[in-house]
Design an enzyme around this catalytic site. Structure first.
Site, PDB file in Angstrom:
ATOM      1  N   ASP A   1       0.850  -1.193   0.000  1.00 13.90           N
ATOM      2  CA  ASP A   1       0.000   0.000   0.000  1.00 13.90           C
ATOM      3  C   ASP A   1       0.892   1.252   0.000  1.00 13.90           C
ATOM      4  O   ASP A   1       2.106   1.157   0.214  1.00 13.90           O
ATOM      5  CB  ASP A   1      -0.914  -0.047   1.231  1.00 13.90           C
ATOM      6  CG  ASP A   1      -2.181   0.770   1.050  1.00 13.90           C
ATOM      7  OD1 ASP A   1      -2.479   1.182  -0.089  1.00 13.90           O
ATOM      8  OD2 ASP A   1      -2.892   0.992   2.059  1.00 13.90           O
ATOM      9  N   HIS A   2       0.286   2.413  -0.214  1.00 16.07           N
ATOM     10  CA  HIS A   2       0.951   3.722  -0.307  1.00 16.07           C
ATOM     11  C   HIS A   2       2.478   3.706  -0.198  1.00 16.07           C
ATOM     12  O   HIS A   2       3.035   3.584   0.894  1.00 16.07           O
ATOM     13  CB  HIS A   2       0.423   4.654   0.781  1.00 16.07           C
ATOM     14  CG  HIS A   2      -1.032   4.918   0.655  1.00 16.07           C
ATOM     15  ND1 HIS A   2      -1.532   5.904  -0.158  1.00 16.07           N
ATOM     16  CD2 HIS A   2      -2.105   4.308   1.214  1.00 16.07           C
ATOM     17  CE1 HIS A   2      -2.852   5.902  -0.081  1.00 16.07           C
ATOM     18  NE2 HIS A   2      -3.234   4.935   0.744  1.00 16.07           N
TER      19      HIS A   2
HETATM   20  P1  13P Z   1      -8.817   3.734   6.860  1.00 16.26           P
HETATM   21  O1  13P Z   1      -7.724   3.520   7.854  1.00 16.26           O
HETATM   22  O2  13P Z   1      -9.466   5.048   7.008  1.00 16.26           O
HETATM   23  O3  13P Z   1      -9.793   2.600   6.842  1.00 16.26           O
HETATM   24  O4  13P Z   1      -8.133   3.764   5.415  1.00 16.26           O
HETATM   25  C1  13P Z   1      -7.464   2.618   4.970  1.00 16.26           C
HETATM   26  C2  13P Z   1      -6.806   2.858   3.669  1.00 16.26           C
HETATM   27  O5  13P Z   1      -7.283   3.598   2.835  1.00 16.26           O
HETATM   28  C3  13P Z   1      -5.534   2.149   3.417  1.00 16.26           C
HETATM   29  O6  13P Z   1      -4.950   2.521   2.220  1.00 16.26           O
END
Ligand code: 13P
Length: 280
Positions: A79-80
Site C-alpha cells: 500500500d501507499h
Molecule cells: P482507513 O484507515 O481510514 O480505513 O483507510 C485505509 C486505507 O485507505 C488504506 O490505504
C-alpha cells in the site's frame, strides 16, 4: 490461492473487492477466513511503512505464504509507497500489486513516478494503483483530518493514459483515519470520474463511512475499498479486553483467538456491504 490484481478487480461488477491492511498473521488469517466463507476474493495490504520496518520483508513473505495456503482468492499489495526502490523490492519479493502513491509530488513528477512503477510491475505481471488529488490522514495512526485536494476528472483521464496504471484511488472527500463528523463525499465528482476513466476506481479511507454510503459508492463505480483503522481498533479493543484474563496463564493463543475473532467481525460487516448486487 494467489490471483492477479487485475483478475480480482475485473470480477467486481456492482460489487467491490475489499482490501484490508494486515500488520500480522492474525489479521491476515481473519481477512482470508472471512472472505473465503463468503466466496469473495480479497486483497491483503501491507503498508509502505510496515514493509520498510526491520521485519517488513518477513511480513510480506508471511502474507504471501498465507494467501498461497488459503483457498480464498487473494492478492497481496504494497500500500501507499512513494519510493520506486521500495516498490521494486516488494515486487521482487512477490507482491502482486503496489500502490505507487506520488500524490505528494507535482503532477508531472507523479506521472513519471507512476509510469516507471508500471514498467517495473509489468515485468512480473503485477498491478499498479495510483492516486490523484490527495487523500489526507495517516495510514497507520488514526487522526481526524480535513479532506485534501479532490481528484479532477479531466486530469484523471490524462493521468491514467499517460501512466498505464491499473487502478485509480479517488479523492472525493474521503480521508484515512477517522472522519470529522459524517463523511461528505462528492458524488457528482465520482460520477464524472467514472464516466471518463476506464480503469477500476478505488476508495481509500473506508473506516467510518456508513454502509449506505459505501453501497452508493460501489453502485457509482467503485471497484476496490480499502479498510484499516476499524480493523486496528477492533484488534486493540479485543487485546485490551482479553489481556487481563490471559496474563496469569500466559495463554497467548487465547489472546490471538480474541484478536482474530474481533477482526473477523469487522471484515465480515464490510464484505457483506461490498458483496452487491443489491435489489433495486
Ligand atoms: P482507513 O484507515 O481510514 O480505513 O483507510 C485505509 C486505507 O485507505 C488504506 O490505504
Amino acid at each position: 490461492m494467489r490471483v492477479s490484481f487485475a483478475g480480482l478487480l475485473a470480477t467486481a461488477d456492482r460489487s467491490a473487492v475489499g482490501a484490508f491492511t494486515c500488520y500480522d498473521l492474525e489479521v491476515a488469517a481473519a481477512v482470508l477466513q472471512s472472505a473465503g466463507d463468503r466466496g469473495q476474493g480479497v486483497i491483503l495490504l501491507i503498508g509502505g511503512r510496515s514493509f520498510t520496518d526491520p521485519h517488513g520483508r518477513l511480513l510480506l513473505a508471511a502474507l504471501i505464504a498465507a494467501a498461497d495456503a488459503s483457498d480464498t482468492r487473494a492478492c497481496v499489495q504494497l500500500d501507499h509507497c512513494d519510493d520506486l526502490e521500495v516498490i521494486e523490492a516488494a515486487l521482487e519479493r512477490g507482491a502482486g500489486a503496489v500502490m505507487a502513491d506520488g500524490s505528494g509530488r507535482p503532477y508531472a513528477e507523479n506521472i513519471e513516478f507512476v509510469r516507471r512503477a508500471t514498467e517495473v510491475a509489468a515485468r512480473s505481471g503485477a498491478g499498479v494503483e495510483c492516486e490523484l488529488g490527495g487523500i489526507t490522514g495517516d495510514e497507520d495512526v488514526a487522526e481526524a483530518v480535513a479532506a485534501g485536494a479532490l481528484t479532477e476528472p479531466a486530469q484523471a483521464v490524462e493521468f491514467m493514459l499517460a501512466t498505464g496504471a491499473d487502478c485509480l484511488a479517488v479523492s472525493i472527500g474521503n480521508v484515512h483515519g477517522v472522519y470529522r463528523g459524517l463523511p461528505d463525499l462528492d458524488w457528482q465528482r465520482l460520477a464524472q470520474i467514472r464516466s471518463c476513466v476506464a480503469a477500476p476506481l478505488s476508495l481509500h479511507g473506508a473506516s467510518g463511512i456508513p454502509a449506505e454510503m459505501l453501497e452508493r459508492a460501489i453502485d457509482s463505480g467503485i471497484a476496490k475499498v480499502n479498510v484499516n483503522t476499524e480493523l486496528r481498533q477492533a484488534y486493540l479493543e479485543a487485546t485490551a479486553e482479553t489481556i487481563g484474563g490471559v496474563l496469569a496463564s500466559a495463554h497467548v493463543a487465547r489472546l490471538h483467538a480474541a484478536q482474530t475473532a474481533a477482526v473477523c467481525r469487522v471484515v465480515e460487516q464490510k464484505l457483506d456491504v461490498l458483496a452487491g448486487p443489491r435489489p433495486a
